[in-house]
Design a protein around this motif. Structure first.
Motif, PDB file in Angstrom:
ATOM      1  N   LEU A  50       3.031  -0.024   0.395  1.00 62.50           N
ATOM      2  CA  LEU A  50       4.007  -1.011   0.877  1.00 62.50           C
ATOM      3  C   LEU A  50       5.024  -1.345  -0.221  1.00 62.50           C
ATOM      4  O   LEU A  50       6.211  -1.529   0.051  1.00 62.50           O
ATOM      5  CB  LEU A  50       3.285  -2.282   1.350  1.00 62.50           C
ATOM      6  N   LEU A  51       4.535  -1.402  -1.484  1.00 66.99           N
ATOM      7  CA  LEU A  51       5.452  -1.664  -2.615  1.00 66.99           C
ATOM      8  C   LEU A  51       6.455  -0.531  -2.746  1.00 66.99           C
ATOM      9  O   LEU A  51       7.649  -0.764  -2.946  1.00 66.99           O
ATOM     10  CB  LEU A  51       4.648  -1.763  -3.915  1.00 66.99           C
ATOM     11  N   ASP A  70     -12.438  -4.559  -1.435  1.00 70.54           N
ATOM     12  CA  ASP A  70     -11.822  -3.636  -0.497  1.00 70.54           C
ATOM     13  C   ASP A  70     -11.926  -4.128   0.942  1.00 70.54           C
ATOM     14  O   ASP A  70     -13.006  -4.399   1.444  1.00 70.54           O
ATOM     15  CB  ASP A  70     -12.501  -2.277  -0.627  1.00 70.54           C
ATOM     16  N   ASP A  81      -8.118   2.658   0.017  1.00 73.88           N
ATOM     17  CA  ASP A  81      -8.584   1.277   0.212  1.00 73.88           C
ATOM     18  C   ASP A  81      -7.364   0.382   0.439  1.00 73.88           C
ATOM     19  O   ASP A  81      -6.230   0.864   0.477  1.00 73.88           O
ATOM     20  CB  ASP A  81      -9.456   0.814  -0.960  1.00 73.88           C
ATOM     21  N   SER A  82      -7.604  -0.919   0.596  1.00 69.00           N
ATOM     22  CA  SER A  82      -6.485  -1.782   0.955  1.00 69.00           C
ATOM     23  C   SER A  82      -5.480  -1.928  -0.183  1.00 69.00           C
ATOM     24  O   SER A  82      -4.290  -2.113   0.067  1.00 69.00           O
ATOM     25  CB  SER A  82      -6.992  -3.145   1.416  1.00 69.00           C
ATOM     26  N   SER A  83      -5.947  -1.778  -1.461  1.00 68.27           N
ATOM     27  CA  SER A  83      -4.955  -1.879  -2.543  1.00 68.27           C
ATOM     28  C   SER A  83      -4.034  -0.661  -2.524  1.00 68.27           C
ATOM     29  O   SER A  83      -2.852  -0.771  -2.858  1.00 68.27           O
ATOM     30  CB  SER A  83      -5.640  -2.063  -3.895  1.00 68.27           C
ATOM     31  N   SER A 105      -3.848   2.533  -9.821  1.00 69.64           N
ATOM     32  CA  SER A 105      -2.594   1.774  -9.914  1.00 69.64           C
ATOM     33  C   SER A 105      -1.724   2.281 -11.069  1.00 69.64           C
ATOM     34  O   SER A 105      -0.502   2.315 -10.941  1.00 69.64           O
ATOM     35  CB  SER A 105      -2.879   0.286 -10.046  1.00 69.64           C
ATOM     36  N   SER A 157      -3.595  -0.219  10.619  1.00 76.26           N
ATOM     37  CA  SER A 157      -2.641  -1.076   9.896  1.00 76.26           C
ATOM     38  C   SER A 157      -1.258  -1.047  10.540  1.00 76.26           C
ATOM     39  O   SER A 157      -0.343  -1.675  10.045  1.00 76.26           O
ATOM     40  CB  SER A 157      -2.492  -0.597   8.452  1.00 76.26           C
ATOM     41  N   ARG A 158      -1.134  -0.293  11.642  1.00 76.80           N
ATOM     42  CA  ARG A 158       0.145  -0.121  12.337  1.00 76.80           C
ATOM     43  C   ARG A 158       1.209   0.384  11.368  1.00 76.80           C
ATOM     44  O   ARG A 158       2.363  -0.047  11.407  1.00 76.80           O
ATOM     45  CB  ARG A 158       0.611  -1.433  12.995  1.00 76.80           C
ATOM     46  N   PHE A 159       0.815   1.280  10.465  1.00 78.31           N
ATOM     47  CA  PHE A 159       1.772   1.865   9.524  1.00 78.31           C
ATOM     48  C   PHE A 159       2.856   2.648  10.248  1.00 78.31           C
ATOM     49  O   PHE A 159       3.942   2.835   9.733  1.00 78.31           O
ATOM     50  CB  PHE A 159       1.035   2.781   8.518  1.00 78.31           C
ATOM     51  N   PHE A 215      -0.165   5.517  -9.979  1.00 76.86           N
ATOM     52  CA  PHE A 215       0.862   5.269  -8.966  1.00 76.86           C
ATOM     53  C   PHE A 215       2.132   4.702  -9.598  1.00 76.86           C
ATOM     54  O   PHE A 215       3.237   4.936  -9.108  1.00 76.86           O
ATOM     55  CB  PHE A 215       0.312   4.308  -7.895  1.00 76.86           C
ATOM     56  N   GLU A 257       9.107  -0.742  -0.239  1.00 75.59           N
ATOM     57  CA  GLU A 257      10.095  -1.766  -0.575  1.00 75.59           C
ATOM     58  C   GLU A 257      11.093  -1.239  -1.621  1.00 75.59           C
ATOM     59  O   GLU A 257      12.302  -1.427  -1.479  1.00 75.59           O
ATOM     60  CB  GLU A 257       9.338  -2.973  -1.139  1.00 75.59           C
ATOM     61  N   ILE A 297      -5.237  -8.355   9.946  1.00 72.87           N
ATOM     62  CA  ILE A 297      -4.957  -7.107   9.219  1.00 72.87           C
ATOM     63  C   ILE A 297      -3.613  -7.210   8.496  1.00 72.87           C
ATOM     64  O   ILE A 297      -3.470  -6.802   7.348  1.00 72.87           O
ATOM     65  CB  ILE A 297      -5.015  -5.912  10.183  1.00 72.87           C
ATOM     66  N   TYR A 337       1.420  -5.105 -11.359  1.00 71.69           N
ATOM     67  CA  TYR A 337       2.498  -4.456 -12.103  1.00 71.69           C
ATOM     68  C   TYR A 337       3.266  -5.454 -12.970  1.00 71.69           C
ATOM     69  O   TYR A 337       3.669  -5.141 -14.090  1.00 71.69           O
ATOM     70  CB  TYR A 337       3.441  -3.717 -11.142  1.00 71.69           C
ATOM     71  N   LEU A 341      -2.916  -6.817   4.481  1.00 68.79           N
ATOM     72  CA  LEU A 341      -1.870  -5.965   3.899  1.00 68.79           C
ATOM     73  C   LEU A 341      -0.932  -6.787   3.019  1.00 68.79           C
ATOM     74  O   LEU A 341      -0.543  -6.352   1.937  1.00 68.79           O
ATOM     75  CB  LEU A 341      -1.070  -5.281   5.010  1.00 68.79           C
ATOM     76  N   LEU A 363      -3.028   0.729   0.209  1.00 71.66           N
ATOM     77  CA  LEU A 363      -2.047   0.376   1.239  1.00 71.66           C
ATOM     78  C   LEU A 363      -0.996  -0.558   0.649  1.00 71.66           C
ATOM     79  O   LEU A 363       0.192  -0.429   0.924  1.00 71.66           O
ATOM     80  CB  LEU A 363      -2.742  -0.307   2.423  1.00 71.66           C
ATOM     81  N   GLY A 364      -1.452  -1.501  -0.222  1.00 70.40           N
ATOM     82  CA  GLY A 364      -0.538  -2.414  -0.907  1.00 70.40           C
ATOM     83  C   GLY A 364       0.474  -1.640  -1.754  1.00 70.40           C
ATOM     84  O   GLY A 364       1.666  -1.938  -1.753  1.00 70.40           O
ATOM     85  N   MET A 365      -0.032  -0.610  -2.472  1.00 70.71           N
ATOM     86  CA  MET A 365       0.863   0.192  -3.322  1.00 70.71           C
ATOM     87  C   MET A 365       1.896   0.932  -2.482  1.00 70.71           C
ATOM     88  O   MET A 365       3.078   1.019  -2.842  1.00 70.71           O
ATOM     89  CB  MET A 365       0.031   1.178  -4.143  1.00 70.71           C
ATOM     90  N   MET A 402      -0.911  -6.070  -5.724  1.00 71.66           N
ATOM     91  CA  MET A 402      -0.449  -4.919  -6.504  1.00 71.66           C
ATOM     92  C   MET A 402       0.845  -5.256  -7.241  1.00 71.66           C
ATOM     93  O   MET A 402       1.058  -4.826  -8.365  1.00 71.66           O
ATOM     94  CB  MET A 402      -0.252  -3.693  -5.587  1.00 71.66           C
ATOM     95  N   LEU A 442       6.031   5.525  -8.980  1.00 68.70           N
ATOM     96  CA  LEU A 442       7.108   4.545  -8.768  1.00 68.70           C
ATOM     97  C   LEU A 442       8.255   4.836  -9.735  1.00 68.70           C
ATOM     98  O   LEU A 442       9.428   4.661  -9.406  1.00 68.70           O
ATOM     99  CB  LEU A 442       6.584   3.120  -8.979  1.00 68.70           C
ATOM    100  N   ALA A 472      -2.736  -7.493  -0.168  1.00 67.45           N
ATOM    101  CA  ALA A 472      -2.870  -6.268  -0.973  1.00 67.45           C
ATOM    102  C   ALA A 472      -1.548  -5.948  -1.668  1.00 67.45           C
ATOM    103  O   ALA A 472      -1.519  -5.621  -2.862  1.00 67.45           O
ATOM    104  CB  ALA A 472      -3.291  -5.107  -0.074  1.00 67.45           C
ATOM    105  N   LYS A 473      -0.446  -6.098  -0.919  1.00 63.99           N
ATOM    106  CA  LYS A 473       0.863  -5.786  -1.495  1.00 63.99           C
ATOM    107  C   LYS A 473       1.202  -6.766  -2.633  1.00 63.99           C
ATOM    108  O   LYS A 473       1.607  -6.346  -3.724  1.00 63.99           O
ATOM    109  CB  LYS A 473       1.922  -5.859  -0.396  1.00 63.99           C
ATOM    110  N   SER A 490     -10.769  -2.363   3.411  1.00 67.11           N
ATOM    111  CA  SER A 490     -10.661  -1.256   4.373  1.00 67.11           C
ATOM    112  C   SER A 490     -11.843  -1.233   5.335  1.00 67.11           C
ATOM    113  O   SER A 490     -11.693  -0.880   6.494  1.00 67.11           O
ATOM    114  CB  SER A 490     -10.505   0.080   3.651  1.00 67.11           C
TER     115      SER A 490
END
Lengths: 102, 351
Positions: free
Chosen positions: A63-64, B213, A55-57, A26, A92-94, A29, A67, B105, B120, B109, A59-61, B116, A33, B112-113, B215
């Motif tokens: 998504l941030l 996690d 990992d899922s975090s 993080s 995740s349908r990214f 990353f 945005e 899912i 920050y 997400l 994916l969170g980053m 994060m 940013l 997770a977003k 995932s």
């Protein structure tokens, strides 16, 4: 994870990341940013060719970052996900949220 | 014995031949009686067996029909699931299942977003706290100087004697204010340390949330997709097999119905036998009349006795001892009952 930046033009940058991309990245990353503060930048690509795991975090980053790019009207592209990364992007349908180059 | 007026003599050879004819007719009369006795019995046997077969086949057809119905129910069951008090099709189940998975899912997400984002924000808060801590250090450093200044002022005021007395009071107040600032900054540092500790705890919690996690859970979707696909595939194959089986059973039921219909035409057998028996009876009656007439009209003709040699030859034609017995009884003058076959088959249940 490690990363290197290639500036294709003052308006376009590609960031090549390498290794595993998890919560422990993080801080790293946050530096990426920070790149978005560059007013000249119009398009940014994250290359996943050498990323072995997210990992899922992570994916969170992503998504941030998406945005933040939207706020700045900046194009944001994810490229060449492989293996587990490609699968998890698919699950995740990214593809609905990001432009993904294969 | 008195001869009727119409008797006429016939040549000796013709007389002998006629006698032979009449003796033969006696034998065939009894053979015919045996047949008239036995044929209706065989018709009864055929009829009884047919009735038995028919009713068994009817049961078989009913069984096949109900089996086919059960198969169809099975197909219906296989293609749907009970959800509460609602029946949903496999198709609906799959859609519901996949949309639930996709929903969870999306939730992962979302969390997770947000996590994060919080990470920050906390980073920034911790940076601000660290800046504040620096400020307090600066305040304490300045305050230390102020204290020293107050001490110097006290010393200088003592040296000035009476004239410095008012000054000494101010220096003392400055010292007290400095002490208050010291106390305040000490307590602020303590408070900030507490906040810092709490924020760090929050950060750690967040790290735990974000690193729990998901995932692996997400990758489970791939397996579940595969499972669902194989479940549907298995169900479809099951449905095909069950439907084919139901169709085969229906074909069997139809075939059985055809068999039953065919069997019921045994009625014809009865009619054939009735006809034959009738014909035999008519033949016997005619032969009887002819014999009577021969006796009436041929001079010297005696009532004939069965031709023994022919009787033996005819008896040999009967393969069943039951027939031979009846034939011999009949020859010996024992009357045989002539059974009428049941006419018609209208008491047989038709499909």
């Amino acid at each position: 994870m490690e990363y290197s930046i290639i500036e294709n033009s003052p308006q376009q940058k590609t960031i090549y990341i390498k290794g595993q991309f998890t919560f422990s990245d993080s801080g790293t990353f946050r530096q990426l940013l920070g790149l978005l503060e560059d007013k000249k930048l119009q398009s940014i690509t994250l290359d996943f060719t050498h990323v072995t795991f997210v990992d899922s975090s992570a994916l969170g980053m992503l998504l941030l970052m998406r945005e933040e790019c939207e706020l700045r009207h900046m194009r944001f592209t994810l490229s060449h996900p492989q293996g587990q990364v490609e699968k998890i992007f698919l699950i995740s349908r990214f593809d609905k949220l990001f432009t993904i180059q294969h | 014995m008195t001869q009727p007026a119409t008797t006429f003599p016939i040549p000796h050879e013709a007389f002998q031949m006629l006698e032979e004819w009449l003796a033969s007719m006696q034998v065939y009369k009894h053979a015919s009686l045996v047949l008239q006795h036995q044929l209706p019995r065989s018709a009864h046997l055929v009829e009884d067996s047919t009735r038995e077969l028919s009713s068994r086949f009817v049961k078989l057809a009913a069984g096949a029909n109900s089996q086919s119905e059960q198969m169809n129910q099975l197909v219906e069951l296989a293609m749907s699931l009970q959800l509460g008090n609602q029946r949903i099709s496999m198709q609906e189940f799959t859609e519901l299942f996949l949309s639930t998975l996709e929903g969870s899912i999306e939730q992962i997400l979302f969390v997770a977003k947000r996590a994060m984002n919080m990470v920050y924000l906390l980073d920034e808060a911790m940076q601000s706290l660290s800046t504040i801590q620096h400020f307090i250090t600066d305040v304490q450093r300045i305050n230390k100087q102020a204290k020293l200044l107050a001490l110097n002022a006290t010393i200088e005021s003592a040296r000035a004697g009476e004239a410095g007395k008012g000054f000494a009071v101010v220096a003392e107040e400055v010292k007290q204010v400095s002490q208050q600032i010291d106390d305040l900054s000490f307590s602020m540092r303590g408070r900030i340390d507490t906040v810092n500790k709490n924020v760090s705890g929050g950060y750690e919690l967040l790290r735990q949330i974000a690193t729990a996690d998901m995932s692996g859970t997400m990758m489970a979707k791939e397996k579940l997709d595969g499972l669902i696909a194989s479940l549907i595939e298995r169900n479809n194959r099951f449905k095909d097999v069950a439907q084919a089986s139901a169709e085969a059973t229906q074909t069997i039921a139809r075939e059985i119905a055809n068999i039953v219909t065919s069997i019921q035409f045994q009625d014809r057998t009865s009619q054939y036998i009735d006809n034959s028996v009738g014909l035999l009876a008519h033949m016997n009656a005619t032969l009887e009349q002819l014999t009577e007439r021969s006796l009436d009209h041929v001079a010297g003709m005696e009532p004939p006795l069965p031709d023994n040699a022919l009787a033996v030859a005819v008896a040999e034609q009967f393969r069943l001892s039951e027939f031979t017995q009846l034939f011999n009884d009949s020859l010996a003058g024992k009357p045989l009952s002539v059974v009428q076959s049941k006419s018609g088959g209208d008491d047989i249940e038709l499909f």
